[in-house]
Design a protein around this motif. Structure first.
Motif, PDB file in Angstrom:
ATOM      1  N   MET A 153     -10.271  66.038 -10.025  1.00 13.82           N
ATOM      2  CA  MET A 153     -10.080  65.848  -8.581  1.00 13.82           C
ATOM      3  C   MET A 153      -9.889  64.370  -8.242  1.00 13.82           C
ATOM      4  SD  MET A 153      -9.903  67.674  -5.881  1.00 13.82           S
ATOM      5  CE  MET A 153      -9.977  67.535  -4.129  1.00 13.82           C
ATOM      6  N   LEU A 154     -10.735  63.534  -8.771  1.00 13.43           N
ATOM      7  CA  LEU A 154     -10.658  62.083  -8.530  1.00 13.43           C
ATOM      8  C   LEU A 154      -9.405  61.517  -9.145  1.00 13.43           C
ATOM      9  CD1 LEU A 154     -11.931  59.543  -7.431  1.00 13.43           C
ATOM     10  CD2 LEU A 154     -13.207  59.338  -9.604  1.00 13.43           C
ATOM     11  N   ARG A 155      -9.047  62.049 -10.333  1.00 14.13           N
ATOM     12  CA  ARG A 155      -7.843  61.559 -11.011  1.00 14.13           C
ATOM     13  C   ARG A 155      -6.604  61.864 -10.175  1.00 14.13           C
ATOM     14  NH1 ARG A 155      -7.210  60.110 -16.137  1.00 14.13           N
ATOM     15  NH2 ARG A 155      -9.255  60.955 -16.712  1.00 14.13           N
ATOM     16  N   ALA A 156      -6.598  63.029  -9.591  1.00 14.37           N
ATOM     17  CA  ALA A 156      -5.437  63.413  -8.781  1.00 14.37           C
ATOM     18  C   ALA A 156      -5.299  62.496  -7.565  1.00 14.37           C
ATOM     19  CB  ALA A 156      -5.587  64.880  -8.345  1.00 14.37           C
ATOM     20  N   ARG A 157      -6.410  62.193  -6.973  1.00 14.12           N
ATOM     21  CA  ARG A 157      -6.380  61.302  -5.816  1.00 14.12           C
ATOM     22  C   ARG A 157      -5.893  59.909  -6.202  1.00 14.12           C
ATOM     23  NH1 ARG A 157     -12.023  61.747  -2.881  1.00 14.12           N
ATOM     24  NH2 ARG A 157     -10.947  60.217  -1.551  1.00 14.12           N
ATOM     25  N   ILE A 158      -6.312  59.438  -7.377  1.00 14.30           N
ATOM     26  CA  ILE A 158      -5.872  58.101  -7.848  1.00 14.30           C
ATOM     27  C   ILE A 158      -4.373  58.106  -8.083  1.00 14.30           C
ATOM     28  CG2 ILE A 158      -6.005  56.484  -9.760  1.00 14.30           C
ATOM     29  CD1 ILE A 158      -8.983  57.233  -9.995  1.00 14.30           C
ATOM     30  N   GLU A 159      -3.883  59.180  -8.690  1.00 12.52           N
ATOM     31  CA  GLU A 159      -2.451  59.265  -8.964  1.00 12.52           C
ATOM     32  C   GLU A 159      -1.656  59.281  -7.658  1.00 12.52           C
ATOM     33  OE1 GLU A 159      -0.821  59.038 -11.755  1.00 12.52           O
ATOM     34  OE2 GLU A 159      -2.669  58.779 -12.916  1.00 12.52           O
ATOM     35  N   ALA A 160      -2.161  60.027  -6.688  1.00 10.84           N
ATOM     36  CA  ALA A 160      -1.463  60.085  -5.391  1.00 10.84           C
ATOM     37  C   ALA A 160      -1.431  58.703  -4.709  1.00 10.84           C
ATOM     38  CB  ALA A 160      -2.164  61.117  -4.495  1.00 10.84           C
ATOM     39  N   ARG A 161      -2.584  58.040  -4.824  1.00 12.35           N
ATOM     40  CA  ARG A 161      -2.637  56.695  -4.214  1.00 12.35           C
ATOM     41  C   ARG A 161      -1.664  55.737  -4.909  1.00 12.35           C
ATOM     42  NH1 ARG A 161      -6.164  54.397  -0.757  1.00 12.35           N
ATOM     43  NH2 ARG A 161      -6.245  56.568  -0.053  1.00 12.35           N
ATOM     44  N   LYS A 162      -1.568  55.787  -6.256  1.00  8.56           N
ATOM     45  CA  LYS A 162      -0.639  54.943  -7.015  1.00  8.56           C
ATOM     46  C   LYS A 162       0.801  55.221  -6.591  1.00  8.56           C
ATOM     47  CE  LYS A 162      -3.312  54.177 -11.248  1.00  8.56           C
ATOM     48  NZ  LYS A 162      -3.364  54.424 -12.711  1.00  8.56           N
ATOM     49  N   LYS A 163       1.075  56.534  -6.376  1.00  6.29           N
ATOM     50  CA  LYS A 163       2.422  56.917  -5.964  1.00  6.29           C
ATOM     51  C   LYS A 163       2.750  56.290  -4.592  1.00  6.29           C
ATOM     52  CE  LYS A 163       5.357  60.962  -5.322  1.00  6.29           C
ATOM     53  NZ  LYS A 163       5.426  62.442  -5.344  1.00  6.29           N
ATOM     54  N   LEU A 164       1.764  56.359  -3.694  1.00  9.53           N
ATOM     55  CA  LEU A 164       1.964  55.755  -2.372  1.00  9.53           C
ATOM     56  C   LEU A 164       2.180  54.235  -2.461  1.00  9.53           C
ATOM     57  CD1 LEU A 164      -0.696  57.702  -0.261  1.00  9.53           C
ATOM     58  CD2 LEU A 164       1.794  57.942  -0.152  1.00  9.53           C
TER      59      LEU A 164
END
Length: 317
Positions: free
Chosen positions: A1-12
């Motif tokens: 869950m945390l990893r997914a959020r980090i990836e989304a933030r990196k994408k942004l």
């Protein structure tokens, strides 16, 4: 869950960097465009300014040419006028007289006017020297002044000059007044009679002042002690007008002559020439009468207030 959020933030963050780079590139492109347009505008303005400068130079050259032509025409008109009235412009060579003229002078020796320099004539009438003004009949003096006014008025018209004093004619009389006053204007006379010597002296001074101002506008400076030599002053003004190029430096010289100093010279001329024979009273009495006329005209009140009649010379502004 945390990893997914980090990836989304990196994408942004990556998208934000991409947007930033796009904006920076657009700004650089627009900046370059502005610089290009700036160069085009500056070049266009420079070329337009150069074109307008060239047009102005051409117009200035045309105006100068017209000015020179008008100046030459005025000189020709003035020279022609001098020929008509008999005012000799070239006095460098001594006058040569024909045998007929010499014989005529021998026959007319009884007339004192013949002794005058014929190069100082207007309409054939010899102009009085400074020592002659009070010696000759009033009719003769009036004729001389009338000729001078005639010639001087035509010259001032040719030269397009507004004079400090205005000359008018009513009936058989000539009058002169300040040109800057329109109402309640007192006048001085330019025709001498037995009972108007003070008014005539002031009027003659104003006329001589006008002549000096005309000379000044042509670049000829007339000093107070030369003010009564009207023939020479007019001659120099015409010669200056005939010059090929205008002396701009001389035309910028301030006009420092004042009416009071001119009136002094004319009064001294009359006193020296006449010795007090034409008027009753002392020299100071004549000067006081002259000052009364000046005060009535309101043209040099301050100088009159400072005049000292006990001295041989008057106060000068």
């Amino acid at each position: 869950m945390l990893r997914a959020r980090i990836e989304a933030r990196k994408k942004l963050i990556a998208e934000a960097h991409q947007t930033r780079d796009t904006i920076v590139k657009e700004l650089e492109r627009r900046k370059a465009r502005v610089e290009d347009l700036k160069g085009v505008v500056i070049k266009g303005l420079t070329e337009r300014a150069a074109q307008e400068t060239n047009k102005l130079k051409k117009k200035t050259a045309v105006c100068q040419e017209i000015h020179d032509l008008l100046r030459a025409d005025r000189g020709i008109l003035a020279e022609t006028l001098c020929d008509v009235v008999g005012l000799q412009l070239d006095v460098s060579q001594p006058e040569k007289k024909s045998e007929e003229e010499e014989e005529e002078e021998e026959e007319e020796e009884e007339y004192p006017f013949i002794e005058m320099d014929s190069r100082r004539r207007l309409f054939g009438l010899p102009w009085p020297g400074s020592e002659d003004w009070a010696k000759y009949p009033s009719d003769y003096i009036n004729a001389c002044v009338g000729h001078c006014i005639h010639i001087f008025s035509v010259l001032s018209h040719y030269f397009h000059i507004d004079l400090p004093f205005y000359i008018s004619k009513r009936g058989s009389g000539l009058y002169i007044r300040p040109n800057w006053r329109e109402v309640d204007v007192a006048e001085a006379e330019l025709s001498i009679r037995d009972n108007n010597h003070a008014s005539f002296i002031v009027g003659l001074s104003m006329l001589f002042f006008d002549v000096a101002y005309l000379c000044h506008r042509q670049g000829v400076r007339v000093h107070a002690e030369q003010i009564t030599d009207v023939i020479e002053n007019l001659r120099q003004a015409v010669q200056a007008a005939r010059a090929k190029h205008e002396n701009e430096a001389r035309t910028r010289i301030p006009f420092v002559l004042d009416v009071f100093s001119v009136t002094q010279e004319v009064t001294k001329m009359y006193i020296a020439a006449d010795g007090g024979r034409r008027w009753h009273g002392s020299k100071d009495a004549l000067r006081e009468q002259v000052n009364e006329v000046l005060m009535r005209l309101h043209i040099c009140d301050d100088a009159i207030d400072g005049a000292d009649y006990e001295e041989d010379s008057w106060a000068v502004i």
